[in-house]
Design a protein around this motif. Structure first.
Motif, short mmCIF file in Angstrom:
data_model
loop_
_atom_site.label_atom_id
_atom_site.label_comp_id
_atom_site.label_asym_id
_atom_site.label_seq_id
_atom_site.Cartn_x
_atom_site.Cartn_y
_atom_site.Cartn_z
N LEU A 100 -59.12 69.58 -2.53
CA LEU A 100 -60.04 69.21 -1.47
C LEU A 100 -59.64 67.87 -0.87
O LEU A 100 -59.31 66.93 -1.60
N THR A 101 -59.67 67.77 0.43
CA THR A 101 -59.43 66.48 1.07
C THR A 101 -60.65 65.59 0.82
O THR A 101 -61.74 66.07 0.48
N LEU A 102 -60.46 64.29 0.99
CA LEU A 102 -61.58 63.37 0.82
C LEU A 102 -62.70 63.71 1.81
O LEU A 102 -63.88 63.64 1.47
N ARG A 103 -62.32 64.07 3.02
CA ARG A 103 -63.32 64.42 4.04
C ARG A 103 -64.11 65.66 3.61
O ARG A 103 -65.34 65.69 3.71
N ALA A 104 -63.40 66.70 3.13
CA ALA A 104 -64.07 67.93 2.72
C ALA A 104 -65.00 67.67 1.54
O ALA A 104 -66.13 68.18 1.51
N ALA A 105 -64.56 66.87 0.57
CA ALA A 105 -65.40 66.56 -0.58
C ALA A 105 -66.65 65.80 -0.15
O ALA A 105 -67.76 66.06 -0.65
N ARG A 106 -66.49 64.86 0.79
CA ARG A 106 -67.65 64.10 1.26
C ARG A 106 -68.64 65.00 1.99
O ARG A 106 -69.85 64.92 1.77
N LEU A 107 -68.14 65.87 2.85
CA LEU A 107 -69.02 66.76 3.60
C LEU A 107 -69.75 67.73 2.69
O LEU A 107 -70.93 68.03 2.89
N LEU A 108 -69.07 68.24 1.67
CA LEU A 108 -69.72 69.13 0.71
C LEU A 108 -70.87 68.42 0.01
O LEU A 108 -71.92 69.00 -0.28
N GLY A 109 -70.68 67.13 -0.26
CA GLY A 109 -71.72 66.37 -0.92
C GLY A 109 -72.90 66.03 -0.04
O GLY A 109 -73.95 65.63 -0.53
N GLU A 110 -72.74 66.20 1.29
CA GLU A 110 -73.79 65.82 2.24
C GLU A 110 -74.49 67.02 2.88
O GLU A 110 -75.60 66.88 3.40
N ALA A 111 -73.85 68.19 2.86
CA ALA A 111 -74.31 69.32 3.66
C ALA A 111 -75.67 69.86 3.21
O ALA A 111 -76.00 69.89 2.03
N ASP A 112 -76.44 70.33 4.20
CA ASP A 112 -77.72 71.00 3.92
C ASP A 112 -77.49 72.45 3.51
O ASP A 112 -78.25 73.00 2.71
N ARG A 113 -76.46 73.07 4.07
CA ARG A 113 -76.16 74.46 3.74
C ARG A 113 -74.67 74.70 3.90
O ARG A 113 -74.00 74.05 4.72
N VAL A 114 -74.16 75.65 3.12
CA VAL A 114 -72.74 75.99 3.15
C VAL A 114 -72.62 77.49 3.42
O VAL A 114 -73.04 78.31 2.60
N TYR A 115 -72.09 77.83 4.59
CA TYR A 115 -71.79 79.22 4.92
C TYR A 115 -70.36 79.50 4.48
O TYR A 115 -69.45 78.69 4.73
#
Length: 256
Positions: A197-212
């Motif tokens: 995972l890129t740092l950006r992807a890891a950060r977004l996963l930690g912030e997201a309300d939902r994951v499609y």
């Protein structure tokens, strides 16, 4: 996950400590910092024990009584392990390896010590004291979480890695535009390995309300998302993803 990390409130509670020498002294200091009442093996009220010398017989006797035991250097007899700790009271950061390597946990703690400001605890205290004002600022729970996330984000008005973050709390509460707008972000995975995972992807996963995501995305990737984020299996990105931050995560041509 081999263990469930928990923080035990030990103030005024009896905790058994057995063994002598430097190892016992170190465990005694740790228990005293946590407010525990240190007792001997025969105390009938104690439900937690640290066997500082790892003695098999002592650990076995205590476990037979239903006492939860940590036996130093004897992971097979440990019901719990003691982590390396970064202490910014009331913020505690614990690093555990399940007993695999205390040296590794210590090395990680030393790296983290330099990252977290000495006044990080003051920010936590200020946020606790401002709970009423925060709820008044963002009455909706979703908007409140997004507002807090924006304030605490890197470069935010209360970025926890900034030494003076606690001093910026009043300004953050008064500022406009703190809550991030609703959006859908596409994350094409490099592979099914979370280490990729890129740092950006890891950060977004930690912030997201939902994951499609399609069914092909492995659980080890989805485990990196917030525990309370919705996971929604779908073959295509949604037309209306909902409020807050949503992700469209795909595994294109990678081995899951």
């Amino acid at each position: 996950m081999h263990s469930l990390p928990v923080f035990l409130r030990l103030t005024g509670r009896p905790v058994i400590l057995t063994g002598d020498g430097e190892a016992a002294d170190a465990k005694r200091r740790l228990l005293e910092r946590a407010g525990a009442v240190i007792v001997g093996e025969d105390d009938p009220q104690a439900r937690i024990a640290i066997v500082s010398d790892g003695d098999v017989a002592t650990a076995t006797r205590l476990r037979a009584r239903g006492v939860l035991v940590n036996a130093t250097d004897n992971p097979g007899l440990c019901d719990f392990t003691l982590p390396a700790i970064v202490d910014r009271d009331p913020v505690l950061i614990a690093i555990g390896t399940g007993g695999a390597s205390a040296g590794l946990a210590k090395a990680l703690r030393q790296r983290l010590e330099v990252l977290f400001p000495a006044r990080l605890g003051a920010l936590a205290d200020a946020l606790f004291a401002a709970r009423g004002a925060i709820k008044a600022r963002w009455a909706d729970a979703g908007a409140r979480r997004r507002g807090i996330d924006a304030g605490l984000a890197p470069g935010g008005m209360i970025d926890p890695l900034c030494a003076d973050a606690a001093d910026g709390l009043a300004g953050w509460l008064a500022a406009e535009g703190q809550a991030e707008r609703s959006r859908l972000v596409a994350i094409p995975l490099l592979s099914g390995d979370p280490d990729d995972l890129t740092l950006r992807a890891a950060r977004l996963l930690g912030e997201a309300d939902r994951v499609y995501h399609p069914a092909s995305v492995p659980a080890v990737i989805l485990d990196r998302a917030r525990a309370d984020a919705a996971r929604i299996v779908t073959d295509a990105p949604p037309d209306d993803p909902g409020e807050g931050l949503s992700l469209w995560v795909t595994l294109d041509g990678a081995i899951a």
